[in-house]
Design a protein around this motif. Structure first.
Motif, PDB file in Angstrom:
ATOM      1  N   PRO A   7     -32.172  78.894 -77.108  1.00 49.46           N
ATOM      2  CA  PRO A   7     -32.270  77.453 -76.850  1.00 49.46           C
ATOM      3  C   PRO A   7     -31.133  76.689 -77.532  1.00 49.46           C
ATOM      4  O   PRO A   7     -30.718  77.027 -78.642  1.00 49.46           O
ATOM      5  CB  PRO A   7     -33.630  77.080 -77.448  1.00 49.46           C
ATOM      6  N   LEU A   8     -30.624  75.679 -76.843  1.00 49.41           N
ATOM      7  CA  LEU A   8     -29.545  74.853 -77.393  1.00 49.41           C
ATOM      8  C   LEU A   8     -30.133  73.731 -78.242  1.00 49.41           C
ATOM      9  O   LEU A   8     -31.069  73.045 -77.818  1.00 49.41           O
ATOM     10  CB  LEU A   8     -28.717  74.255 -76.256  1.00 49.41           C
ATOM     11  N   HIS A   9     -29.587  73.567 -79.434  1.00 52.69           N
ATOM     12  CA  HIS A   9     -29.940  72.425 -80.283  1.00 52.69           C
ATOM     13  C   HIS A   9     -28.633  71.841 -80.808  1.00 52.69           C
ATOM     14  O   HIS A   9     -28.025  72.381 -81.730  1.00 52.69           O
ATOM     15  CB  HIS A   9     -30.844  72.846 -81.442  1.00 52.69           C
ATOM     16  N   TYR A  10     -28.215  70.744 -80.194  1.00 57.19           N
ATOM     17  CA  TYR A  10     -26.962  70.085 -80.571  1.00 57.19           C
ATOM     18  C   TYR A  10     -27.301  68.766 -81.256  1.00 57.19           C
ATOM     19  O   TYR A  10     -28.097  67.968 -80.746  1.00 57.19           O
ATOM     20  CB  TYR A  10     -26.114  69.841 -79.323  1.00 57.19           C
ATOM     21  N   HIS A  11     -26.712  68.546 -82.426  1.00 51.06           N
ATOM     22  CA  HIS A  11     -26.940  67.291 -83.150  1.00 51.06           C
ATOM     23  C   HIS A  11     -25.622  66.832 -83.755  1.00 51.06           C
ATOM     24  O   HIS A  11     -24.883  67.625 -84.348  1.00 51.06           O
ATOM     25  CB  HIS A  11     -27.981  67.478 -84.256  1.00 51.06           C
ATOM     26  N   GLU A  12     -25.320  65.555 -83.574  1.00 47.65           N
ATOM     27  CA  GLU A  12     -24.101  64.978 -84.143  1.00 47.65           C
ATOM     28  C   GLU A  12     -24.409  63.576 -84.648  1.00 47.65           C
ATOM     29  O   GLU A  12     -25.083  62.792 -83.963  1.00 47.65           O
ATOM     30  CB  GLU A  12     -22.986  64.931 -83.097  1.00 47.65           C
ATOM     31  N   MET A  13     -23.913  63.283 -85.832  1.00 48.47           N
ATOM     32  CA  MET A  13     -24.153  61.978 -86.443  1.00 48.47           C
ATOM     33  C   MET A  13     -22.846  61.208 -86.556  1.00 48.47           C
ATOM     34  O   MET A  13     -21.771  61.787 -86.700  1.00 48.47           O
ATOM     35  CB  MET A  13     -24.787  62.141 -87.825  1.00 48.47           C
ATOM     36  N   GLY A  14     -22.964  59.878 -86.470  1.00 45.65           N
ATOM     37  CA  GLY A  14     -21.811  59.008 -86.617  1.00 45.65           C
ATOM     38  C   GLY A  14     -22.270  57.619 -86.996  1.00 45.65           C
ATOM     39  O   GLY A  14     -23.453  57.276 -86.874  1.00 45.65           O
ATOM     40  N   ALA A  15     -21.349  56.790 -87.437  1.00 43.80           N
ATOM     41  CA  ALA A  15     -21.713  55.441 -87.861  1.00 43.80           C
ATOM     42  C   ALA A  15     -22.244  54.609 -86.703  1.00 43.80           C
ATOM     43  O   ALA A  15     -23.144  53.778 -86.875  1.00 43.80           O
ATOM     44  CB  ALA A  15     -20.499  54.755 -88.494  1.00 43.80           C
ATOM     45  N   ASP A  16     -21.701  54.836 -85.500  1.00 42.93           N
ATOM     46  CA  ASP A  16     -22.109  54.035 -84.348  1.00 42.93           C
ATOM     47  C   ASP A  16     -23.170  54.706 -83.485  1.00 42.93           C
ATOM     48  O   ASP A  16     -23.813  54.052 -82.664  1.00 42.93           O
ATOM     49  CB  ASP A  16     -20.893  53.709 -83.480  1.00 42.93           C
ATOM     50  N   LEU A  17     -23.387  56.029 -83.680  1.00 44.47           N
ATOM     51  CA  LEU A  17     -24.310  56.742 -82.799  1.00 44.47           C
ATOM     52  C   LEU A  17     -24.698  58.087 -83.404  1.00 44.47           C
ATOM     53  O   LEU A  17     -23.842  58.819 -83.913  1.00 44.47           O
ATOM     54  CB  LEU A  17     -23.646  56.969 -81.427  1.00 44.47           C
ATOM     55  N   HIS A  18     -26.004  58.408 -83.367  1.00 43.76           N
ATOM     56  CA  HIS A  18     -26.489  59.767 -83.632  1.00 43.76           C
ATOM     57  C   HIS A  18     -27.040  60.309 -82.315  1.00 43.76           C
ATOM     58  O   HIS A  18     -27.675  59.568 -81.552  1.00 43.76           O
ATOM     59  CB  HIS A  18     -27.624  59.790 -84.663  1.00 43.76           C
ATOM     60  N   VAL A  19     -26.822  61.596 -82.050  1.00 45.38           N
ATOM     61  CA  VAL A  19     -27.370  62.193 -80.826  1.00 45.38           C
ATOM     62  C   VAL A  19     -27.978  63.558 -81.141  1.00 45.38           C
ATOM     63  O   VAL A  19     -27.502  64.283 -82.025  1.00 45.38           O
ATOM     64  CB  VAL A  19     -26.297  62.362 -79.723  1.00 45.38           C
ATOM     65  N   THR A  20     -29.029  63.900 -80.403  1.00 40.96           N
ATOM     66  CA  THR A  20     -29.617  65.237 -80.418  1.00 40.96           C
ATOM     67  C   THR A  20     -29.885  65.645 -78.980  1.00 40.96           C
ATOM     68  O   THR A  20     -30.456  64.862 -78.208  1.00 40.96           O
ATOM     69  CB  THR A  20     -30.932  65.272 -81.216  1.00 40.96           C
ATOM     70  N   LEU A  21     -29.461  66.853 -78.627  1.00 47.61           N
ATOM     71  CA  LEU A  21     -29.733  67.394 -77.295  1.00 47.61           C
ATOM     72  C   LEU A  21     -30.366  68.767 -77.457  1.00 47.61           C
ATOM     73  O   LEU A  21     -29.820  69.632 -78.146  1.00 47.61           O
ATOM     74  CB  LEU A  21     -28.442  67.512 -76.475  1.00 47.61           C
ATOM     75  N   ARG A  22     -31.519  68.960 -76.827  1.00 44.34           N
ATOM     76  CA  ARG A  22     -32.188  70.255 -76.824  1.00 44.34           C
ATOM     77  C   ARG A  22     -32.361  70.722 -75.386  1.00 44.34           C
ATOM     78  O   ARG A  22     -32.814  69.947 -74.527  1.00 44.34           O
ATOM     79  CB  ARG A  22     -33.556  70.167 -77.493  1.00 44.34           C
ATOM     80  N   VAL A  23     -31.992  71.974 -75.153  1.00 39.59           N
ATOM     81  CA  VAL A  23     -32.158  72.578 -73.829  1.00 39.59           C
ATOM     82  C   VAL A  23     -32.920  73.887 -74.016  1.00 39.59           C
ATOM     83  O   VAL A  23     -32.498  74.756 -74.779  1.00 39.59           O
ATOM     84  CB  VAL A  23     -30.799  72.850 -73.154  1.00 39.59           C
ATOM     85  N   THR A  24     -34.043  74.015 -73.311  1.00 38.05           N
ATOM     86  CA  THR A  24     -34.904  75.190 -73.444  1.00 38.05           C
ATOM     87  C   THR A  24     -35.303  75.701 -72.057  1.00 38.05           C
ATOM     88  O   THR A  24     -35.703  74.895 -71.214  1.00 38.05           O
ATOM     89  CB  THR A  24     -36.177  74.833 -74.233  1.00 38.05           C
ATOM     90  N   PRO A  25     -35.186  76.995 -71.773  1.00 37.06           N
ATOM     91  CA  PRO A  25     -34.725  78.087 -72.648  1.00 37.06           C
ATOM     92  C   PRO A  25     -33.213  78.232 -72.703  1.00 37.06           C
ATOM     93  O   PRO A  25     -32.708  79.171 -73.279  1.00 37.06           O
ATOM     94  CB  PRO A  25     -35.356  79.315 -72.000  1.00 37.06           C
ATOM     95  N   ASN A  26     -32.503  77.306 -72.064  1.00 37.69           N
ATOM     96  CA  ASN A  26     -31.037  77.353 -72.030  1.00 37.69           C
ATOM     97  C   ASN A  26     -30.555  78.585 -71.269  1.00 37.69           C
ATOM     98  O   ASN A  26     -29.759  79.385 -71.755  1.00 37.69           O
ATOM     99  CB  ASN A  26     -30.457  77.345 -73.447  1.00 37.69           C
TER     100      ASN A  26
END
Length: 552
Positions: A436-455
């Motif tokens: 499964p994909l678990h992508y997370h990125e943080m920033g001052a203007d935006l935080h994002v999380t993307l999960r894809v299952t079962p990928n």
């Protein structure tokens, strides 16, 4: 007389100036309107995300305005990312606003429609969407190739790289089993040789008698140790259920029964020998990776022919070595016959091996992703050495000389090396495991999380979360787009995400969370994919985040 003319001239000049300004304004306004209103897709047949019981006859896409007369592309890809319809210059419909391509009869599967057009104002537009025919089964992946999961158990690190005592015992049993199978089946196939000499016949029958007993012991060890590996953590009472209620278990049971029959086959007759060989090689072909891939008749058929050719070469080589040790002149005569069949066997082995590999793997690059691929490369390298040894032996025979003892022993040693690779190779999986994909990125203007299952290729669940500074309020728009990396001919696939109430405890101080979800076949085929997250905040600022990942 002059004064009135001057006044009239000034009046005309002023009027022309006003008209010029109006014309310039109209042109600028028209240009601005055109720039802000490029052609957009208004209708698709089949529609995006459609699930159809039968194959559609055509694909049609329609835009809200006319398209340029050149540069249009419209095509359809199947689950292997192979083009099945369309291309350049599709048929124009709807007075130049749409495109159409006919479709062949499509089988069950997920299909990708990709388009690329130029609007009448010269603006390029591209995109893609997915529709589904029937109720397609998931594409083969590592889990389907794992016998543990085939009987409903966890993987237990199937085919792992760390050589534990358990794996050593398992590999040893498999190597011995394949050595017995190929040699015994090959010796039985050589029973069809017409008018063999008495020396050759006696050597062959004695070898069959010994190999049959060895086959029984090898089959017992192989099935017992394989079942121990398969049933770890399960009571012995559950063994019978596996042997009778699952395909994997029934194939093990068939191997056992044929193993018990092996010592008896040699004394029954030619028909019994060929029947045992045909059934045993079929059981082995069905037990391998080939039974997971489609079309099954093709993949299992290739594996069956591969096993027949391997047996013919293995059994013939062992018989040649046995006769060589007993009577050299007779070995020389048999070597002339064997060398011709060995050449044919090797051609068949290479052709069927290459075709099977191309069917198993989306691309040859996958050979470097798994232990299976690396062992296959090692097997191919050893096979080249066998071909060189066979060439040297045949050249000696063509000159009327017997092959040297060292060269014959080297050939037998290479056979042993190939059997070793087979014993290990067949326990590995050709395809890497999807995680499964678990992508997370943080920033001052935006935080994002993307999960894809079962990928994995086909249907997946998508969860996208974005966090924006609380002072910005709700975003104007959030998009999730997927693009097959390295495929410039395929456009972005827009994932139709919908907002949902997320109760997961993952808040950040002074940031507001917005959660979205979707489910569907938006990654319809294996390969490297790029996920693009586009967030437009309340001030109209667009923020873009991207991540690249691979599905197998």
């Amino acid at each position: 007389m002059i004064q009135p003319w001057n006044g009239q001239w000034r009046t005309h000049r002023f009027a022309w100036l006003i008209l010029g300004l109006i014309a310039i304004g109209a042109i600028l306004f028209a240009g601005a309107s055109t720039a802000g209103a490029h052609a957009s897709l208004t209708k698709t047949e089949p529609s995006a995300d459609a699930r159809m019981d039968a194959s559609p006859e055509a694909v049609r896409i329609v835009f809200n305005e006319r398209l340029d007369t050149g540069g249009a592309k419209l095509f359809v890809l199947d689950e292997l990312s192979k083009q099945v319809a369309g291309g350049r210059d599709p048929e124009r419909i709807e007075q130049g606003k749409g495109l159409q391509i006919p479709l062949p009869k499509l089988g069950e599967g997920h299909y990708t429609v990709s388009y690329s057009v130029i609007s009448e104002d010269g603006h390029p537009i591209s995109g893609a969407y997915v529709f589904t025919v029937g109720n397609p089964a998931p594409l083969p992946d590592a889990s389907q190739l794992d016998p543990h999961k085939q009987v409903g158990h966890s993987s237990h690190d199937h085919g792992g790289t760390a050589l534990t005592d358990r794996l050593f015992l398992l590999y040893a049993a498999r190597i011995v089993y394949y050595a017995a199978l190929l040699v015994f089946a090959g010796l039985l196939l050589w029973s069809v040789q017409r008018s063999p000499s008495e020396t050759l016949k006696q050597a062959r029958d004695k070898a069959i008698d010994i190999a049959g007993k060895f086959m029984l012991l090898a089959a017992l060890a192989y099935v017992f140790i394989s079942m121990m590996d398969l049933m770890r953590g399960e009571p012995v009472s559950a063994w019978l259920d596996i042997l009778t209620d699952t395909t994997t278990g029934r194939l093990y049971a068939a191997t056992l029964l044929l193993g018990f029959a092996a010592p008896l086959v040699g004394g029954i007759g030619l028909a019994a020998r060929l029947f045992w060989t045909a059934v045993m090689l079929f059981v082995e072909a069905w037990s391998g990776h080939a039974s997971v891939f489609k079309p099954v008749i093709y993949t299992v058929g290739l594996d069956y022919v591969h096993l027949v050719a391997a047996s013919l070469w293995s059994g013939g080589l062992i018989l040649l070595y046995v006769v060589w040790r007993k009577e050299r002149p007779e070995a020389g005569r048999f070597a002339l016959v064997f060398s011709r069949w060995a050449l044919l066997s090797f051609l068949v082995l290479w052709v069927t091996g290459i075709l099977s590999t191309l069917d198993f793997l989306p691309s040859l690059a996958y050979l470097f992703y798994t232990a299976w691929g690396k062992w296959l490369i090692a097997k191919a390298a050893i096979s080249l050495l066998v071909a060189i040894a066979a060439f040297l032996i045949r050249r000696r025979l063509a000159r009327g000389d017997l092959p040297p003892n060292g060269l014959l022993k080297a050939d037998v040693g290479l056979l042993a090396a190939i059997v070793l690779t087979i014993g290990i190779l067949t326990y590995q999986t050709p395809l890497p495991a999807n995680e499964p994909l678990h992508y997370h990125e943080m920033g001052a203007d935006l935080h994002v999380t993307l999960r894809v299952t079962p990928n994995a290729p086909g249907d997946n669940s998508y969860i996208l979360k974005v966090w924006l500074p609380e002072t910005l309020g709700n975003p104007k728009q959030v998009q999730l787009r997927l693009l097959p990396a390295g495929r410039e001919d395929v456009g972005f696939i827009d994932v139709p995400i919908k907002a949902f109430e997320d109760d997961e405890m993952d808040s950040f101080p002074e940031y507001a969370k917005f959660a979205f979800e979707a489910e569907g076949p938006y990654m319809p085929f294996a390969g490297e994919w790029k996920a693009q997250i586009r967030v437009t905040d309340s001030k109209g600022t667009e923020l873009v985040r991207e991540t690249t990942f691979r599905v197998y």
